[in-house]
Design an enzyme around this catalytic site. Structure first.
Site, PDB file in Angstrom:
ATOM      1  N   ASP A  58       0.845  -1.140   0.013  1.00  0.00           N
ATOM      2  CA  ASP A  58      -0.043  -0.017  -0.130  1.00  0.00           C
ATOM      3  C   ASP A  58       0.812   1.390   0.161  1.00  0.00           C
ATOM      4  OD1 ASP A  58       0.822  -0.593   2.650  1.00  0.00           O
ATOM      5  OD2 ASP A  58      -0.669   0.977   3.478  1.00  0.00           O
TER       6      ASP A  58
ATOM      7  N   GLU B 265      -0.117  -0.961   5.903  1.00  0.00           N
ATOM      8  CA  GLU B 265       1.072  -0.514   6.760  1.00  0.00           C
ATOM      9  C   GLU B 265       0.904   1.119   6.781  1.00  0.00           C
ATOM     10  OE1 GLU B 265       4.808   1.262   7.756  1.00  0.00           O
ATOM     11  OE2 GLU B 265       3.849   1.338   5.839  1.00  0.00           O
TER      12      GLU B 265
END
Length: 475
Positions: free
Chosen positions: A103, A168
């Site tokens: 991400d 994250e």
């Protein structure tokens, strides 16, 4: 051993990079922004893309459901699945687990990017795109390292597992519970955990052996009045500013009793380690855009950036902050501040110290207003032993690939997953970055250099080989 590495290196140098660059372009093109719920379908597509790549390589792959995310409006949204994969299951070999995330932070061309952030663009040997360095290229470099052995029909020197997540950048929602749930299954045979979600400090390769933790606080002051009573009541904002001013001195000294006393002393070995690190203070000033730093020498600056606590005040909720003028006196204001944690600080003790101190300061003001102090995050620091065989293997691999010794560095920020892995699995952990010091993580024009991408892949190939040489008694 040397012949095997040489053949793998030549394969990466001459055969694999065009493919690797195209794959990175495909990955960067997926707008996997975990902070934007509107882009959640893209995030799901990103995780499926990772899983499919690992399947095509012959890995044993799972997409692990980690539940739902509760949004501020009360709605729920499916979290992106965590990808796990395994290559090799030979009991006589060590098993490493590689953690990464795919991400990214938000990015728009109008934010100041010179190129489309989701169209990987090569300029002067640099590959520009959101997520190029954080963390898609490092994840791909590990995949390329496994592929190099496969392409040459060579056995992997160690068993390799992957844990790739998609949240994250927004706090790794659901990952801690997943690690706990799979502690005795997926992680049971893992010997070492490798994290490559960080960067070098200079042009010299680095190994990271520590990160600071973080205690994040809300300090709320409230009364029952409004702006029409100005001059007749004690205003919450005045109280709040007054107590915030007692947290830290103008020179940066933390004034909360007990905080500084809990810090592990700087050893002679650590001082020498900092002294040997390649770090240019003038370049650092130019990079962050300031004329003056709080410390005048390299060792003091690095120590306060990495291994001493700091207080940062982040903002005040409830205060007027829009353009223009407005005479409202807020009835409730909430300050948000944090204290970075280092060994041997304990978040539970820090919570008590901060809460007791602010209430004692507030009591001296004799204010009729109410103070409420809350700690909303209590993340512990992480610190590894640089003499552990895992780090000795890292030093040897860097020497092999870059023909130099690495800088041994810490991160001033917090990477909570390292501490989670340590506490839950009990495994030894190393942080092995390949990102450059000027990659611009989280900012405009993020990039990964072609050099770091290729040489970083070689480093990972060499490191797998070095880890295979660690004696079992050293695990």
């Amino acid at each position: 051993q040397y012949f095997t590495l040489l053949v793998c290196f030549l394969h990466i140098e001459h055969s694999d990079f065009p493919t690797g660059r195209n794959m990175l372009r495909d990955w960067v093109a997926i707008e996997s922004d975990s902070s934007n719920v509107q882009k959640r379908p893209e995030l799901h597509r990103m995780m499926e893309t990772v899983a499919q790549k690992l399947r095509l390589m012959g890995g044993t792959v799972q997409l692990v459901d980690i539940g739902e995310q509760e949004l501020p409006d009360g709605q729920t949204l499916e979290l992106p699945k965590v990808v796990t994969a395994q290559f090799g299951n030979v009991s006589s070999k060590h098993t490493v687990c590689i953690y990464g995330h795919v991400d990214v932070q938000p990015a728009k061309l109008e934010d100041g990017w010179a190129t489309d952030p989701y169209n990987l663009t090569e300029i002067n040997g640099n590959l520009y795109g959101r997520g190029a360095s954080d963390n898609k290229a490092p994840v791909l470099a590990w995949i390329h390292a496994v592929e190099a052995y496969q392409a040459l029909s060579m056995d992997l020197p160690v068993n390799v597992k992957f844990v790739i997540e998609g949240m994250e950048e927004t706090g790794s929602n659901g990952l801690d519970a997943m690690i706990m749930a799979q502690r005795d299954t997926f992680f049971s045979e893992v010997d070492y955990i490798i994290i490559s979600d960080c960067g070098w400090l200079s042009r010299r390769p680095a190994l990271t052996y520590g990160t600071r933790g973080n205690c994040y606080f809300f300090a709320e002051v409230q009364d029952l009045h409004s702006g029409v009573y100005g001059g007749t009541v004690i205003e919450p904002m005045t109280d709040l500013i007054g107590i915030l001013d007692t947290l830290i001195s103008p020179s940066g000294k933390i004034l909360i009793p007990g905080i500084r006393e809990a810090v592990a002393p700087l050893s002679d070995e650590e001082w020498k380690m900092y002294q040997d690190i390649q770090f240019d203070m003038d370049n650092y000033k130019n990079k962050i855009g300031v004329n003056q730093l709080m410390y005048s020498n390299k060792v003091d600056l690095l120590a306060h950036m990495w291994r001493y606590p700091t207080v940062s005040i982040h903002g005040i909720e409830g205060a007027f902050s829009d353009p223009g003028s407005k005479t409202v006196i807020p009835a409730k204001v909430t300050a948000k501040f944090s204290i970075r944690q280092v060994p041997d600080m304990d978040p539970a003790m820090v919570k008590k110290q901060v809460t007791d101190y602010l209430h004692s300061v507030f009591a001296k003001r004799r204010s009729p207003n109410k103070l409420k102090v809350t700690m909303v995050i209590g993340a512990k620091p992480w610190l590894a032993d640089t003499h552990h065989p895992l780090y000795e293997a890292g030093k040897a691999a860097i020497k092999r690939v870059f023909n130099t010794d690495p800088d041994l560095i810490r991160e001033g920020g917090t990477i909570p997953i390292a501490r989670t892995f340590q506490d839950v699995t009990g495994k030894s952990i190393i942080m092995m970055p390949i990102g450059g010091f000027d990659d611009g993580l989280h900012s405009q024009n993020e990039k990964m250099s072609r050099y770091n991408y290729i040489e970083g892949t070689k480093l990972f190939i060499a490191y797998l080989n070095e880890v295979s040489q660690i004696k079992r008694t050293s695990v």
